[in-house]
Design an enzyme around this catalytic site. Structure first.
Site, mmCIF file in Angstrom:
data_model
loop_
_atom_site.group_PDB
_atom_site.id
_atom_site.type_symbol
_atom_site.label_atom_id
_atom_site.label_comp_id
_atom_site.label_asym_id
_atom_site.label_seq_id
_atom_site.Cartn_x
_atom_site.Cartn_y
_atom_site.Cartn_z
ATOM 1 N N HIS A 190 2.233 -2.616 -0.311
ATOM 2 C CA HIS A 190 1.020 -1.851 -0.572
ATOM 3 C C HIS A 190 1.423 -0.471 -1.095
ATOM 4 C CE1 HIS A 190 -1.981 1.111 1.214
ATOM 5 N NE2 HIS A 190 -2.720 0.439 0.359
ATOM 6 N N HIS A 250 0.090 8.283 -5.161
ATOM 7 C CA HIS A 250 -0.748 8.042 -3.988
ATOM 8 C C HIS A 250 -1.060 9.403 -3.376
ATOM 9 C CE1 HIS A 250 -1.446 6.193 0.239
ATOM 10 N NE2 HIS A 250 -2.550 6.101 -0.488
#
Length: 371
Positions: free
Chosen positions: A66, A139
């Site tokens: 992920h 991110h």
């Protein structure tokens, strides 16, 4: 007379089948005789038994990551376009950047280390940095540049021609039509003829057929773009439900529910990840995403994985954070789930063989004139 004999034969067939079911070895007993499918993580697909290689690719258990490429995030990384506006305004405060880095980094391994650890699914979140006109993975903060990751992955696949990866281009930030064209061009140049053309359904492709046709990359592109390229698989080909929770009990229950309704013609991604909200971060400022969402969750995550089965209505891709924990137990546990496919297949084939023996015995001893 022949009709009567046919009915008798059918009855014997039914009795034989019942006997087979009663005498068949349990999955647990039979599975204990199987090899460790995760013994060589770097080449695990190549060394799968042929029986498993013939299973549709969307029935295999495949480990993934992920937010795959965040290993380069540090407190010195710049806030990326997907970062909250308030964070962009406060990034000059050193403590803010430290907290952001602690809660943005989801992986310790870079791309090569992940591949060597058996990871075969990658979650791509791409940002366009207009300051230097370069694409980066991100991110909340900028991480590795896209081109270097593609280069490393391409080299790995060239050296491991029987390994197959799934790339999920999931989020795009500060993108225009031209940026999409640039990214698609980079992907095409990196993987070229190894990209699997979109075919509507994944169930017709197995590892064996992919290997036979020299395909190594399944590319999911979750954005509608104007392009003539045929290698982009749409979102519908690989559903990826996200449950947005820090409650592990709710997460694992939701994963089970999702699997029970999955399509058998498409792939399926089980996001075995906890998602911290702002309040979670504020109440754990001195901690990290790794501690709260990976280390503290690892035993529950592993236990859930070990209970799963691949195949129809079973797991396909399972993704997680910090897959390096406990000597790659995440990858090893998922890869070894595929032994359950081999167990089922072997019992079935053994059953077919037994039925054939019963029929031959029926002919030979009861109806010798028919032999």
């Amino acid at each position: 007379m022949s009709g009567f004999l046919g009915k008798i034969g059918t009855l014997f067939y039914i009795f034989a089948l019942i006997h087979l079911i009663n005498c068949a070895p349990s999955d647990q007993h039979y599975g204990s005789e199987l090899q460790d499918l995760a013994d060589d993580l770097e080449n695990w697909m190549e060394f799968l038994p042929d029986a498993i290689k013939s299973v549709p690719i969307n029935y295999l258990a495949i480990p993934g990551t992920h937010d795959s490429f965040t290993s380069d995030i540090t407190k010195d990384s710049e806030v990326s376009p997907d970062g909250e506006d308030i964070l962009k305004q406060l990034e000059w405060l050193s403590i803010v950047k430290v907290v952001m880095a602690n809660w943005s980094k989801t992986q310790a391994y870079d791309v090569t280390a992940q591949l060597q650890a058996g990871i075969r699914f990658f979650d791509l979140r791409v940002c366009n940095n207009t300051a230097d006109n370069t694409l980066y993975f991100c991110h909340g903060l900028y991480s590795t540049d896209v081109q270097s990751v593609l280069n490393d992955m391409s080299s790995y696949l060239s050296e491991h021609p029987n390994e197959v990866v799934i790339l999920d281009c999931q989020h795009f930030y500060a993108f225009t039509d031209d940026t999409h064209a640039t990214l698609i061009g980079m992907l095409k140049n990196a993987f070229n003829t190894t990209l699997l053309p979109y075919a509507g359904s994944l169930s017709s492709w197995s590892l064996s057929s992919l290997n036979d046709n020299n395909y190594q990359v399944i590319l999911i592109y979750r954005e509608s773009v104007q392009t003539s390229e045929t290698f982009l698989w749409p979102s519908s080909s690989y559903p990826t439900p996200w449950y947005n929770t820090m409650n592990s009990t709710y997460l694992l229950s939701s994963l089970d529910t999702g699997l029970s309704t999955r399509s058998n013609s498409n792939g399926y991604i089980s996001q075995c990840v906890l998602t911290p909200g702002v309040n979670d971060i504020l109440t754990n400022l001195l901690s990290t995403l790794k501690q709260k969402c990976a280390v503290d969750f690892e035993s529950s995550r592993t236990a859930w994985i070990l209970e799963q089965e691949p195949g129809a209505n079973g797991v396909n891709v399972i993704i997680g954070d910090f897959v390096d924990l406990s000597d790659d137990v995440f990858s090893k546990s998922i890869i070894n789930l595929n032994s359950k496919l081999l167990t089922t297949r072997n019992i079935f084939m053994r059953g077919i063989s037994r039925i054939g023996q019963y029929i031959n015995d029926l002919k030979r001893y009861i109806f010798p004139k028919l032999v």
